[in-house]
Write an enzyme that holds these catalytic residues in place. Structure first.
Site, PDB file in Angstrom:
ATOM      1  N   ASN A 182       0.872  -1.178   0.000  1.00  0.00           N
ATOM      2  CA  ASN A 182       0.000   0.000   0.000  1.00  0.00           C
ATOM      3  C   ASN A 182       0.907   1.224   0.000  1.00  0.00           C
ATOM      4  O   ASN A 182       1.488   1.562   1.028  1.00  0.00           O
ATOM      5  CB  ASN A 182      -0.884  -0.052   1.255  1.00  0.00           C
ATOM      6  CG  ASN A 182      -1.698   1.218   1.453  1.00  0.00           C
ATOM      7  OD1 ASN A 182      -1.762   2.078   0.573  1.00  0.00           O
ATOM      8  ND2 ASN A 182      -2.329   1.336   2.619  1.00  0.00           N
ATOM      9  N   HIS A 217      -9.536   1.285   5.012  1.00  0.00           N
ATOM     10  CA  HIS A 217      -8.263   1.440   5.727  1.00  0.00           C
ATOM     11  C   HIS A 217      -8.467   2.378   6.927  1.00  0.00           C
ATOM     12  O   HIS A 217      -9.263   3.318   6.853  1.00  0.00           O
ATOM     13  CB  HIS A 217      -7.207   2.008   4.774  1.00  0.00           C
ATOM     14  CG  HIS A 217      -5.826   1.971   5.354  1.00  0.00           C
ATOM     15  ND1 HIS A 217      -5.380   2.919   6.252  1.00  0.00           N
ATOM     16  CD2 HIS A 217      -4.814   1.093   5.186  1.00  0.00           C
ATOM     17  CE1 HIS A 217      -4.145   2.604   6.608  1.00  0.00           C
ATOM     18  NE2 HIS A 217      -3.771   1.515   5.981  1.00  0.00           N
ATOM     19  N   GLU A 228      -6.842   4.746   7.979  1.00  0.00           N
ATOM     20  CA  GLU A 228      -6.635   6.174   7.677  1.00  0.00           C
ATOM     21  C   GLU A 228      -7.882   6.785   7.040  1.00  0.00           C
ATOM     22  O   GLU A 228      -8.176   7.963   7.229  1.00  0.00           O
ATOM     23  CB  GLU A 228      -5.395   6.336   6.772  1.00  0.00           C
ATOM     24  CG  GLU A 228      -4.113   6.120   7.584  1.00  0.00           C
ATOM     25  CD  GLU A 228      -2.945   5.564   6.790  1.00  0.00           C
ATOM     26  OE1 GLU A 228      -2.965   5.583   5.552  1.00  0.00           O
ATOM     27  OE2 GLU A 228      -1.981   5.091   7.440  1.00  0.00           O
ATOM     28  N   GLY A 244       2.542   2.114  10.876  1.00  0.00           N
ATOM     29  CA  GLY A 244       3.512   3.190  10.763  1.00  0.00           C
ATOM     30  C   GLY A 244       4.251   3.509  12.047  1.00  0.00           C
ATOM     31  O   GLY A 244       4.911   4.539  12.148  1.00  0.00           O
TER      32      GLY A 244
HETATM   33  P1  PGA Z   1       2.862   0.212   7.704  1.00  0.00           P
HETATM   34  O1  PGA Z   1       1.360   0.456   7.114  1.00  0.00           O
HETATM   35  O2  PGA Z   1       3.379  -1.037   7.056  1.00  0.00           O
HETATM   36  O3  PGA Z   1       3.624   1.433   7.280  1.00  0.00           O
HETATM   37  O4  PGA Z   1       2.735   0.084   9.164  1.00  0.00           O
HETATM   38  C1  PGA Z   1       0.493  -0.620   6.917  1.00  0.00           C
HETATM   39  C2  PGA Z   1      -0.806  -0.114   6.336  1.00  0.00           C
HETATM   40  O5  PGA Z   1      -1.238   0.983   6.675  1.00  0.00           O
HETATM   41  O6  PGA Z   1      -1.442  -0.807   5.495  1.00  0.00           O
END
Ligand code: PGA
Length: 253
Positions: free
Chosen positions: A9, A95, A97, A173
């Site tokens: 992603n 997601h 976010e 993240g």
């Molecule tokens: P990350 O994100 O691997 O940077 O923790 C995963 C995601 O949001 O799908």
């Protein structure tokens, strides 16, 4: 047997040119991989060029979001038919976010899931609890809510096209991934929900990915767990070297 699915992603990163450089490196590094389904999810603006670059290869195209109508007066939105037209096979839906910054709720997410399926796209439905919810011991309740309400009114045929990504928000993240044991436990829980919604056979066929701070260093331990059928990778998918290492994880045992 569920074929592992590893998806990158890219989120809101990469110009078209940068995306093409990255995908060229992935093509070179992964051309012989057959036992893992590989997916890249570039931003909308790079879908066409990346799609052309991977056409006929073992890398599949996914989008990061979609609207819930096929066409019409929805300024700024992108429909599942448009994604299909660009060669997308997958689309990430719900997601954290999008839930957090764009107010997406289960009802909206379910509409996106259903419209995507009717247009021939496979949804990657993201579910997962926030830190305060885990601290309060409410992780199963939250994941149950995301799974059941995200997948409302899906036929068995539809369900077979769905991938679920368990992504605890506190792991995204942050560099702090869930332990393989915790992920395994939640994946089992999710599979049991699918079994109660449909049946055991169907539940055993649905792939459940883990997402949240997946790196070359932790991929093998995660993939060693029987219920973890792949991963959804954010940060580490932006770098060709690390994504290639993740896809080429060393099998344990
Ligand atoms: P990350 O994100 O691997 O940077 O923790 C995963 C995601 O949001 O799908």
């Amino acid at each position: 047997m569920r074929k592992p699915i590893i998806a990158g992603n890219w989120k809101m990163n990469k110009t078209v040119q940068e995306a093409c450089i990255l995908v060229d490196a992935l093509k070179k590094g992964l051309s012989d991989v057959r036992d893992v389904e590989i997916v890249v999810c570039p931003p909308f603006t790079a879908l066409r060029d990346v799609g052309k670059a991977i056409n006929g290869t073992n890398i599949h195209l996914g989008a990061q979001n979609v609207y819930l109508e096929e066409k019409g007066p929805y300024t700024g939105e992108i429909s599942p038919l448009m994604l299909k037209d660009l060669g997308c096979k997958y689309v990430i839906i719900g997601h954290s976010e999008r839930r957090r910054y764009f107010g997406e709720d289960n009802e909206l997410i379910n509409k996106k899931v259903r419209k995507s399926l009717s247009c021939g796209l496979s949804p990657i439905l993201c579910v997962g609890e926030r830190l305060e919810e885990r601290k309060a011991g409410r992780q199963e309740e939250v994941v149950y809510d995301h799974v059941v309400n995200g997948l409302t009114d899906l036929s068995k045929e539809d369900m077979m096209q769905v991938v679920i990504a368990y992504e605890p928000v506190w792991a995204i993240g942050t560099g702090v991934a869930a332990t393989p044991e915790d992920a395994q436990e939640m994946h089992k829980f999710i599979r049991n929900i699918l079994s109660s919604l449909h049946d055991r056979d169907l539940a055993e066929g649905v792939r459940i990915q883990y997402g949240g701070s997946v790196k070359p260093e932790n991929i093998s331990d995660l993939m060693a767990k029987s219920e973890i059928d792949g991963v959804l990778v954010g940060g580490a998918s932006l770098n060709a070297d690390s994504f290639v290492k993740i896809v080429r994880f060393k099998r344990r045992g």
